[in-house]
Design a protein around this motif. Structure first.
Motif, PDB file in Angstrom:
ATOM      1  N   TYR A  92      13.134  33.474  63.500  1.00 27.47           N
ATOM      2  CA  TYR A  92      12.736  34.919  63.251  1.00 27.47           C
ATOM      3  C   TYR A  92      11.318  34.924  63.468  1.00 27.47           C
ATOM      4  O   TYR A  92      10.803  36.108  63.853  1.00 27.47           O
ATOM      5  CB  TYR A  92      13.056  35.285  61.922  1.00 27.47           C
ATOM      6  N   HIS A  93      10.183  34.011  63.033  1.00 19.93           N
ATOM      7  CA  HIS A  93       8.873  34.192  63.135  1.00 19.93           C
ATOM      8  C   HIS A  93       8.401  34.234  64.454  1.00 19.93           C
ATOM      9  O   HIS A  93       7.382  34.719  64.757  1.00 19.93           O
ATOM     10  CB  HIS A  93       8.386  32.865  62.504  1.00 19.93           C
ATOM     11  N   ALA A  94       9.315  34.021  65.585  1.00 22.68           N
ATOM     12  CA  ALA A  94       8.535  33.853  67.097  1.00 22.68           C
ATOM     13  C   ALA A  94       8.511  35.287  67.279  1.00 22.68           C
ATOM     14  O   ALA A  94       7.522  35.326  68.503  1.00 22.68           O
ATOM     15  CB  ALA A  94       9.740  33.226  68.011  1.00 22.68           C
ATOM     16  N   ILE A  95       9.147  36.512  66.873  1.00 13.70           N
ATOM     17  CA  ILE A  95       8.819  37.733  67.285  1.00 13.70           C
ATOM     18  C   ILE A  95       7.308  38.058  67.285  1.00 13.70           C
ATOM     19  O   ILE A  95       6.781  38.535  68.180  1.00 13.70           O
ATOM     20  CB  ILE A  95       9.448  38.637  66.273  1.00 13.70           C
ATOM     21  N   ALA A  96       6.469  37.863  66.093  1.00 11.29           N
ATOM     22  CA  ALA A  96       5.170  38.089  65.868  1.00 11.29           C
ATOM     23  C   ALA A  96       4.325  37.364  67.236  1.00 11.29           C
ATOM     24  O   ALA A  96       3.450  38.022  67.697  1.00 11.29           O
ATOM     25  CB  ALA A  96       4.691  37.340  64.611  1.00 11.29           C
ATOM     26  N   CYS A  97       4.832  36.236  67.316  1.00  7.08           N
ATOM     27  CA  CYS A  97       3.985  35.482  68.547  1.00  7.08           C
ATOM     28  C   CYS A  97       4.191  36.296  69.913  1.00  7.08           C
ATOM     29  O   CYS A  97       3.273  36.508  70.602  1.00  7.08           O
ATOM     30  CB  CYS A  97       4.646  34.091  68.752  1.00  7.08           C
ATOM     31  N   LEU A  98       5.336  36.689  70.142  1.00  5.34           N
ATOM     32  CA  LEU A  98       5.910  37.444  71.454  1.00  5.34           C
ATOM     33  C   LEU A  98       5.118  38.791  71.360  1.00  5.34           C
ATOM     34  O   LEU A  98       4.492  39.244  72.466  1.00  5.34           O
ATOM     35  CB  LEU A  98       7.357  37.624  71.622  1.00  5.34           C
ATOM     36  N   MET A  99       4.944  39.608  70.140  1.00  9.09           N
ATOM     37  CA  MET A  99       4.197  40.737  70.150  1.00  9.09           C
ATOM     38  C   MET A  99       2.629  40.217  70.497  1.00  9.09           C
ATOM     39  O   MET A  99       1.975  41.252  71.124  1.00  9.09           O
ATOM     40  CB  MET A  99       4.607  41.207  68.820  1.00  9.09           C
ATOM     41  N   ALA A 100       2.263  39.387  69.834  1.00  8.09           N
ATOM     42  CA  ALA A 100       0.730  39.112  70.117  1.00  8.09           C
ATOM     43  C   ALA A 100       0.524  38.961  71.440  1.00  8.09           C
ATOM     44  O   ALA A 100      -0.389  39.253  72.101  1.00  8.09           O
ATOM     45  CB  ALA A 100       0.443  38.020  69.261  1.00  8.09           C
ATOM     46  N   ALA A 101       1.424  37.897  72.120  1.00  3.83           N
ATOM     47  CA  ALA A 101       1.054  37.617  73.643  1.00  3.83           C
ATOM     48  C   ALA A 101       1.330  39.029  74.465  1.00  3.83           C
ATOM     49  O   ALA A 101       0.736  38.909  75.437  1.00  3.83           O
ATOM     50  CB  ALA A 101       2.346  36.594  73.912  1.00  3.83           C
ATOM     51  N   ALA A 102       2.045  39.608  74.136  1.00  3.90           N
ATOM     52  CA  ALA A 102       2.384  41.075  74.667  1.00  3.90           C
ATOM     53  C   ALA A 102       1.110  41.992  74.801  1.00  3.90           C
ATOM     54  O   ALA A 102       0.853  42.606  75.849  1.00  3.90           O
ATOM     55  CB  ALA A 102       3.689  41.718  74.404  1.00  3.90           C
TER      56      ALA A 102
END
Length: 787
Positions: A92-102
């Motif tokens: 579930y924590h991967a969402i933050a990483c994808l948001m930051a990358a986006a």
């Protein structure tokens, strides 16, 4: 916040330092990278952002809380657009990483160390955002990552099709903490016995089953050798208390089985200096096969000899007989464990060989340069891409006319079959078991091309091949039984195996009760998981699909229990005799619902087993991993007189012939003997095989007995009548899952099998005793059944 803003690499972990995945693959990996000149920091959702749970209990976090934690992490990560985000797990924590990358274009490395596609971090959101489904999310996440790091060869194979820039780095141990330096000192913590260790998070079914296997193997060690050792279990987790209860119930007499509460990671090096054998009793499933077991590398560095099953990285990293002892089945594992307990020289030699292997390749220092090179290579821009998928479960359920929801496991298998078929150079050579009704439903789904990334023309070719090559189409012309439709209503008492039985409500309930064993630990309200009912129901669907729908053995046993229940024999007062040629969990399960079960072993080696039991050794016929009442069961090995009743004993209410015992060469004498001891009105229940095409390569009923022929035989030769008629219908779904005897997948046989040139399927039937059988009647019946 400042330290994250200045980092070149941020290791983002769902879990905290307490759990090995984050401790090694985030904290220790960050330490390695820092030592090699790249500034790295760790952001742990548990340690730094205040997540209330880690590991298995993460499922209990409300989705609103998971989203809040991701927003908090995004606030931290978005302040550093230059950092490479090294994401440990696709949770579930991967969402933050994808948001930051986006937002900022951060590059990402996906580090994947556990097979967790069965988890659904955002179950309630998935219907609105299907790309959050684990199997879809992992594929798209891996494809977008600049690089992937896998912890095992199994995960390497899983990720490489999504991203060819995938590398293998094991979850190795820190030599500063785990070493043999203090091994010769006096033992103050665990004593001077040969100390055996299992340690870890007991988070649910999989570790529970593994631990039960390991303890059963220890119990099977000859008592002379077992007395030299103590089996220590150091654990924690949601199933920890239940595990202790079940093992104490299962082995109440074992005073050298010791439970210890969680010991902090920093103190574990001292624990291993007093351990002699570490056990890795992993069952062969996708999760265990994908593990890079940290404890294995810790054992190696601490000179703890390892006894393991041949599953996962143990097979690749160590050599059987030299640096590890491997045992696949329970008796094999127990024998290897006994060797390590009894032979001090062998135990030390195995430990030293593993230690030398670890020093060469499996320490943090050994992987540091390779990991740093992967990270440096990943510090380059990436171009996001990938189609957005849409859900298909509703479409498949309607296409297949299912009453129950589609199990996510079944959907994932259909997708895997499509991927394999689309990549096959010759569709005619594809394993026919891949061609199935679920795959055809997936191929007909309008979103298949876009979601699965398969061109429409390829889908058309695969669909044509599926229709032409599926087993059901190829096998139907050779059947010599009538192609009858399935009767309406609940399943008949006497019938052929059928994969669709599992959708009957009564069947579904029985399948669950039967499969609840020592290692089954379903989610419940006590786990404090929002909408736990939905999670539980999906878990049960997958459980039945995986263990019942594709397994001949489980179908037979569940149908037996189902029939006994319908006949009123499971109310707690019945006495039964179960005759079997091999170990079978059904007679153990019966102890929950009857007053007593006598078991007669007529299999090969029965005399030898009788001798072992008489000598006081643990009876292997009690070691199926089932919860059972030991005071309600007696095992007899050998000829019928071994289970003969004393004068005055109450007669049996049911006699059960398991494991094709009906086709034993001595079945006529056995049946005559049991008939004399069966109460008037008692039930004879039989599990066997029906030959579908008239072949003779296996013992079984002939095709002419699939209908009224069986009833006529019993009426002609015995004082028994067949109960409930006989359902000989055979569905395409059942035929599609054919397995060839001796081929891969036949070890746990599917519902229909091909042995030599004989096609056969499982059958169960029930008869009631209505009168005496004439002399010679059972011999004539047995001869007719084998004709």
């Amino acid at each position: 916040m400042a330290r994250y803003a200045q980092a070149a690499v941020i290791f983002v972990a769902q879990d905290g330092f307490k759990l090995a995945p984050a401790r090694v693959r985030a904290y220790s990996f960050a330490k390695l990278v820092n030592q090699r000149g790249i500034r790295a920091e760790v952001l742990s959702f548990f340690d730094h952002l205040g997540a209330a749970e880690q590991g298995g209990p993460v499922a209990g976090l409300a989705e609103e809380e998971k989203l809040r934690l991701n927003l908090a992490a995004f606030e931290v990560l978005s302040q550093n657009p230059r950092a490479l985000l090294y994401v440990q797990k696709a949770g579930y924590h991967a969402i933050a990483c994808l948001m930051a990358a986006a937002r900022n274009g951060n590059r990402i490395v996906l580090d994947y160390d556990d097979y967790d596609l069965g988890n659904q971090p955002f179950r309630r959101i998935e219907p609105w955002l299907p790309s959050l489904k684990p199997e879809e999310f992992l594929g798209r996440f891996a494809a977008r990552a600049q690089a992937c790091v896998a912890s095992s060869r199994s995960i390497l194979d899983l990720l490489t099709p999504f991203n060819p820039n995938t590398h293998l780095v094991h979850t190795v141990a820190d030599r500063d903490v785990f070493n043999p330096d203090r091994r010769g000192e006096p033992r103050r913590l665990f004593g001077d016995s040969v100390n055996i260790l299992w340690c870890g998070d007991v988070w649910g079914d999989i570790p529970m089953k593994d631990i039960v296997f390991g303890v059963d193997a220890f119990a099977l060690v000859p008592s002379r050798i077992r007395g030299k050792a103590r089996f220590h279990i150091i654990g924690f987790g949601r199933a920890w208390e239940e595990l202790k209860r079940r093992l104490r119930q299962r082995h109440p007499e074992m005073d050298n089985l010791v439970f210890h509460e969680h010991i902090p990671p920093g103190e574990f090096g001292a624990v291993l200096t007093e351990m002699d054998i570490g056990v890795l009793p992993y069952a062969d499933n996708a999760f265990n096969a994908s593990k890079s077991p940290t404890k294995m590398f810790e054992y190696m560095l601490a000179k703890v000899a390892i006894c393991a099953t041949p599953v996962g990285e143990a097979v690749h990293c160590l050599e059987d007989g030299t640096s590890i002892l491997l045992g696949k089945e329970l008796e094999d594992f127990s024998a290897r464990l006994a060797t390590l307990i009894d032979d001090d020289g062998k135990r030390q030699a195995v430990a030293v060989a593993a230690y030398e292997r670890a020093l060469a390749d499996y320490t943090l220092d050994a992987v540091g340069d390779r990991l740093t090179a992967i990270i440096r290579q990943a510090m380059a821009p990436e171009t996001p891409s990938g189609p957005v998928g849409v859900p298909l479960e509703t479409f498949m359920r309607q296409a297949l006319d299912r009453r129950l929801a589609m199990p996510s496991r079944e959907v994932a298998l259909a997708r895997g079959d499509l991927k394999a078929a689309a990549a096959a150079p010759d569709l005619a050579a594809v394993d026919p078991r891949r061609w199935s009704a679920p795959l055809l439903a997936l191929l007909d789904w309008p979103g298949a091309a876009r979601s699965e990334g398969v061109p429409e023309e390829t889908l058309a070719r695969v669909r044509d091949a599926a229709l032409r090559h599926r087993n059901a189409r190829r096998l139907r012309p050779r059947l010599r039984i009538a192609a009858t439709e399935r009767p309406v209503g609940p399943p008949c008492l006497g019938k052929l195996a059928a994969s669709e039985d599992w959708e009957d409500p009564a069947w579904f309930a029985w399948a669950q009760r039967f499969k609840t064993n020592c290692g089954t630990f379903h989610v419940s309200a006590a786990d404090n998981i929002p909408d736990f009912e939905a999670l539980r129901d999906d878990d049960l669907l997958n459980h039945v699909y995986s263990y019942f729908k594709r397994s001949r053995g489980t179908w037979e046993r569940v149908h037996l229990l189902y029939g006994l229940d319908r006949l009123g024999l499971l109310g707690g007062t019945a006495r039964m005799l179960a005759v079997s040629t091999a170990v079978d969990g059904v007679y153990l399960a019966l102890t929950e619902w009857v007053s007593h079960v006598d078991v007669l072993d007529i299999g090969p080696g029965a005399a030898a087993r009788a001798g072992c039991a008489a000598a006081g050794e643990l009876d292997t016929w009690l070691l199926k991993p089932r919860l059972f009442h030991r005071d309600r069961i007696t095992i007899h090995h050998g000829q019928p007189e071994a289970a003969g009743q004393r004068s005055g004993d109450a007669p049996w209410n049911a006699v059960l012939l398991l494991q094709d015992a009906i086709f034993d060469p001595n079945a006529d004498g056995l049946l005559a003997w049991a008939d004399e001891r069966l109460a008037d009105g008692g039930v004879l229940a039989v599990m066997g095989r029906l030959r579908l095409d008239g072949g003779t390569d296996v013992a079984g009923l002939g095709p002419d007995l699939a209908g009224e022929g069986l009833a006529a035989l019993f009426a002609r030769h015995t004082g028994f009548e067949l109960l409930g008629g006989f359902d000989a219908s055979l569905s395409d779904a059942t035929l599609d899952r054919l397995v060839r005897t001796g081929a891969p997948g036949a070890e746990n046989p599917h519902l229909v099998a091909l042995t030599g040139d004989t096609l056969h399927a499982s059958v169960v039937w029930f008869c009631r005793k209505t009168g005496p059988t004439a002399p010679g009647g059972w011999t004539r019946l047995a001869t007719a059944l084998r004709a």
